[in-house]
Design a protein around this motif. Structure first.
Motif, PDB file in Angstrom:
ATOM      1  N   GLU A 299      -3.895  -2.827   9.734  1.00  0.00           N
ATOM      2  CA  GLU A 299      -3.147  -3.325   8.578  1.00  0.00           C
ATOM      3  C   GLU A 299      -2.637  -4.741   8.866  1.00  0.00           C
ATOM      4  OE1 GLU A 299      -2.745  -2.303   5.603  1.00  0.00           O
ATOM      5  OE2 GLU A 299      -3.368  -0.206   5.647  1.00  0.00           O
ATOM      6  N   ASP A 300      -2.801  -5.634   7.911  1.00  0.00           N
ATOM      7  CA  ASP A 300      -2.411  -7.031   8.126  1.00  0.00           C
ATOM      8  C   ASP A 300      -1.166  -7.451   7.337  1.00  0.00           C
ATOM      9  OD1 ASP A 300      -3.426  -7.195   5.518  1.00  0.00           O
ATOM     10  OD2 ASP A 300      -5.342  -8.005   6.174  1.00  0.00           O
ATOM     11  N   GLY A 301      -0.743  -6.623   6.370  1.00  0.00           N
ATOM     12  CA  GLY A 301       0.448  -6.975   5.595  1.00  0.00           C
ATOM     13  C   GLY A 301       0.239  -8.118   4.632  1.00  0.00           C
TER      14      GLY A 301
ATOM     15  N   ILE B   4       1.848 -22.009   3.952  1.00  0.00           N
ATOM     16  CA  ILE B   4       2.527 -20.735   4.190  1.00  0.00           C
ATOM     17  C   ILE B   4       1.526 -19.750   4.775  1.00  0.00           C
ATOM     18  CG2 ILE B   4       3.661 -18.748   3.147  1.00  0.00           C
ATOM     19  CD1 ILE B   4       5.023 -20.508   1.190  1.00  0.00           C
ATOM     20  N   LYS B   5       1.808 -19.278   5.970  1.00  0.00           N
ATOM     21  CA  LYS B   5       0.914 -18.332   6.635  1.00  0.00           C
ATOM     22  C   LYS B   5       1.263 -16.926   6.164  1.00  0.00           C
ATOM     23  CE  LYS B   5      -0.479 -19.602  10.563  1.00  0.00           C
ATOM     24  NZ  LYS B   5      -1.860 -19.902  10.126  1.00  0.00           N
ATOM     25  N   ILE B   6       0.223 -16.187   5.751  1.00  0.00           N
ATOM     26  CA  ILE B   6       0.417 -14.883   5.121  1.00  0.00           C
ATOM     27  C   ILE B   6       0.096 -13.740   6.091  1.00  0.00           C
ATOM     28  CG2 ILE B   6      -0.161 -13.429   3.144  1.00  0.00           C
ATOM     29  CD1 ILE B   6       1.104 -16.040   2.334  1.00  0.00           C
ATOM     30  N   GLY B   7       0.906 -12.685   6.012  1.00  0.00           N
ATOM     31  CA  GLY B   7       0.674 -11.493   6.816  1.00  0.00           C
ATOM     32  C   GLY B   7       1.846 -11.178   7.723  1.00  0.00           C
ATOM     33  N   VAL B   8       1.885  -9.942   8.215  1.00  0.00           N
ATOM     34  CA  VAL B   8       2.983  -9.526   9.085  1.00  0.00           C
ATOM     35  C   VAL B   8       2.716  -9.849  10.550  1.00  0.00           C
ATOM     36  CG1 VAL B   8       3.734  -7.680   7.549  1.00  0.00           C
ATOM     37  CG2 VAL B   8       2.008  -7.192   9.302  1.00  0.00           C
ATOM     38  N   ARG B   9       1.526 -10.365  10.832  1.00  0.00           N
ATOM     39  CA  ARG B   9       1.209 -10.818  12.185  1.00  0.00           C
ATOM     40  C   ARG B   9       0.147 -11.904  12.088  1.00  0.00           C
ATOM     41  NH1 ARG B   9      -3.593  -7.744  13.661  1.00  0.00           N
ATOM     42  NH2 ARG B   9      -3.907  -6.109  12.089  1.00  0.00           N
ATOM     43  N   THR B  10       0.154 -12.819  13.041  1.00  0.00           N
ATOM     44  CA  THR B  10      -0.819 -13.910  13.044  1.00  0.00           C
ATOM     45  C   THR B  10      -1.760 -13.811  14.237  1.00  0.00           C
ATOM     46  OG1 THR B  10       0.758 -15.335  14.187  1.00  0.00           O
ATOM     47  CG2 THR B  10       0.704 -15.487  11.798  1.00  0.00           C
TER      48      THR B  10
ATOM     49  N   HIS C 143      -3.539  -3.256   3.048  1.00  0.00           N
ATOM     50  CA  HIS C 143      -2.967  -4.605   3.197  1.00  0.00           C
ATOM     51  C   HIS C 143      -1.465  -4.612   2.946  1.00  0.00           C
ATOM     52  CE1 HIS C 143      -6.871  -6.631   3.577  1.00  0.00           C
ATOM     53  NE2 HIS C 143      -7.283  -5.882   2.572  1.00  0.00           N
ATOM     54  N   GLN C 144      -0.863  -3.412   2.885  1.00  0.00           N
ATOM     55  CA  GLN C 144       0.583  -3.384   2.655  1.00  0.00           C
ATOM     56  C   GLN C 144       1.286  -2.226   3.371  1.00  0.00           C
ATOM     57  OE1 GLN C 144       1.123  -3.145  -1.589  1.00  0.00           O
ATOM     58  NE2 GLN C 144      -0.339  -1.484  -1.827  1.00  0.00           N
ATOM     59  N   ASP C 145       0.541  -1.397   4.090  1.00  0.00           N
ATOM     60  CA  ASP C 145       1.175  -0.366   4.894  1.00  0.00           C
ATOM     61  C   ASP C 145       1.659  -0.951   6.218  1.00  0.00           C
ATOM     62  OD1 ASP C 145       0.785   1.616   3.040  1.00  0.00           O
ATOM     63  OD2 ASP C 145      -1.107   2.323   3.903  1.00  0.00           O
ATOM     64  N   PRO C 146       2.639  -0.331   6.857  1.00  0.00           N
ATOM     65  CA  PRO C 146       3.134  -0.830   8.155  1.00  0.00           C
ATOM     66  C   PRO C 146       2.003  -0.895   9.182  1.00  0.00           C
ATOM     67  CG  PRO C 146       4.620   0.825   7.268  1.00  0.00           C
ATOM     68  CD  PRO C 146       3.393   0.864   6.403  1.00  0.00           C
ATOM     69  N   TRP C 147       2.045  -1.934  10.000  1.00  0.00           N
ATOM     70  CA  TRP C 147       1.017  -2.089  11.035  1.00  0.00           C
ATOM     71  C   TRP C 147       1.375  -1.304  12.278  1.00  0.00           C
ATOM     72  CZ3 TRP C 147       1.432  -5.227  15.749  1.00  0.00           C
ATOM     73  CH2 TRP C 147       0.259  -5.179  16.510  1.00  0.00           C
TER      74      TRP C 147
END
Length: 347
Positions: free
Chosen positions: A325-327, A148-154, A315-319
């Motif tokens: 920010e990575d989410g 499972i790849k983590i984060g809001v962008r890769t 690590h949890q604010d909108p990018w």
């Protein structure tokens, strides 16, 4: 579980392992478990007595192949062919990446150490430099593996900036896009039969749970050898739950063990100096279980870089471009919530 010289699993140490079939260690293909523009990884796992004979690498994500006529199953959770090779007993060699080495050197002194593959240093073989890592699958039998790849962008901000600075039309990315959604390209893109890399990069994250939940399933390999990588459109919590239930089907204790491990990881991240000072991009959680054991590790740090000086991220604010920010905690929190729900339903 049994422990290695670097520690055991639950609460101690890890290993990045050989599978009786099988990722984190074994590998992945370019368009399966990892995103289509980023470097993926590979892992192999033969029996110790045959390791010296194994020289080529397999690229399959968690797809099983054989070496010559003998059955040596390998798993590649997120990689490109050539990234991994068999190591010594209980280890694998991964192609050298200076960014990843820097991360592992710091992680070995951080509170996250029990939650990442043990790093044993660099090694040169046949004029190629590798890093040696414990094999996380070594103590599992007929393991089930999920990446499972983590984060809001890769993709990193640097990658996006470079792509925007050289916005060439890419026919290959247009083809990948229409394979997933033939209605997505604009009339102009259909006419040109090409799109730019930034266009593809940003769109690719929106169709899966990466943008909505802060993580996405990259691939699953089950104990019977069946594999799946068709998660590009797995976007809702309900869809993710269904995939995890299928992944753990027949292994009644796995959900609870995963839930407890996720709690430990979440707590460790809150205390980690490494986590607070780095931008996590393209990193995954590797889930592994068999009939007796279940465990999770953080893997893949080739894009994990120190934050610019004097910059702090939650690590949890909108990018937004420029805020880095990575989410990562968005993804971890949502996964923890999902496993909590599944665990409560299983009781």
């Amino acid at each position: 579980m049994a422990q290695t010289s670097y520690g055991g699993y639950a609460g101690s140490w890890l290993t990045v392992t050989p599978l009786n079939h099988a990722h984190d260690g074994c590998g992945t293909s370019s368009d399966d478990l990892s995103s289509d523009w980023e470097v993926e990884e590979t892992r192999q796992v033969p029996k110790p007595s045959a390791w010296k004979r194994v020289r080529n690498l397999v690229r399959c994500t968690p797809f099983i192949q054989t070496y010559k006529k003998q059955k040596y199953p390998w798993v590649q959770l997120a990689g490109h062919q050539g990234n991994f090779r068999a190591g010594h007993h209980g280890t694998i060699f991964k192609k050298f990446n200076s960014t990843e080495v820097s991360c592992f050197e710091k992680l070995m002194k951080d509170v996250l150490r029990p939650y990442v593959p043990a790093f044993k240093g660099k090694i040169v073989q046949e004029d190629e430099t590798y890093i040696e890592l414990d094999d996380l699958l070594v103590n599992f039998e007929n393991a089930c593996v999920m990446d499972i790849k983590i984060g809001v962008r890769t993709y990193s901000e640097d990658e996006l900036a470079r792509a925007k600075g050289n916005p060439k039309l890419r026919k290959d990315m247009y083809e990948k896009m229409i394979q997933i959604d033939s209605n997505e390209p604009t009339e102009e893109e259909h006419r040109l039969k090409a799109i730019t890399k930034p266009r593809y990069m940003v769109w690719r994250e929106t169709i899966s749970s990466t943008s909505s939940l802060g993580f996405r399933i990259e691939g699953i390999k089950k104990s019977d050898g069946t594999t799946s990588r068709d998660f590009k459109r797995t976007k809702t919590k309900e869809q993710v739950m269904a995939a995890i239930l299928d992944f753990t089907d027949g292994f009644s204790s796995a959900i609870n063990k995963y839930y407890l491990r996720m709690q430990n990881i979440y707590d460790a991240l809150a205390k980690s100096e490494f986590f607070s000072s780095h931008e996590f991009i393209g990193s995954s959680l590797l889930f592994v279980h068999d009939k007796q054991n279940a465990n999770i590790w953080l893997i893949d740090f080739a894009k994990t870089v120190p934050l610019p000086l004097h910059l702090h991220i939650s690590h949890q604010d909108p990018w937004k471009v420029g805020n880095h920010e990575d989410g990562y905690l968005i993804g971890i929190s949502n996964l923890l919530s999902i496993f909590k729900t599944l665990n409560e339903k299983a009781v």
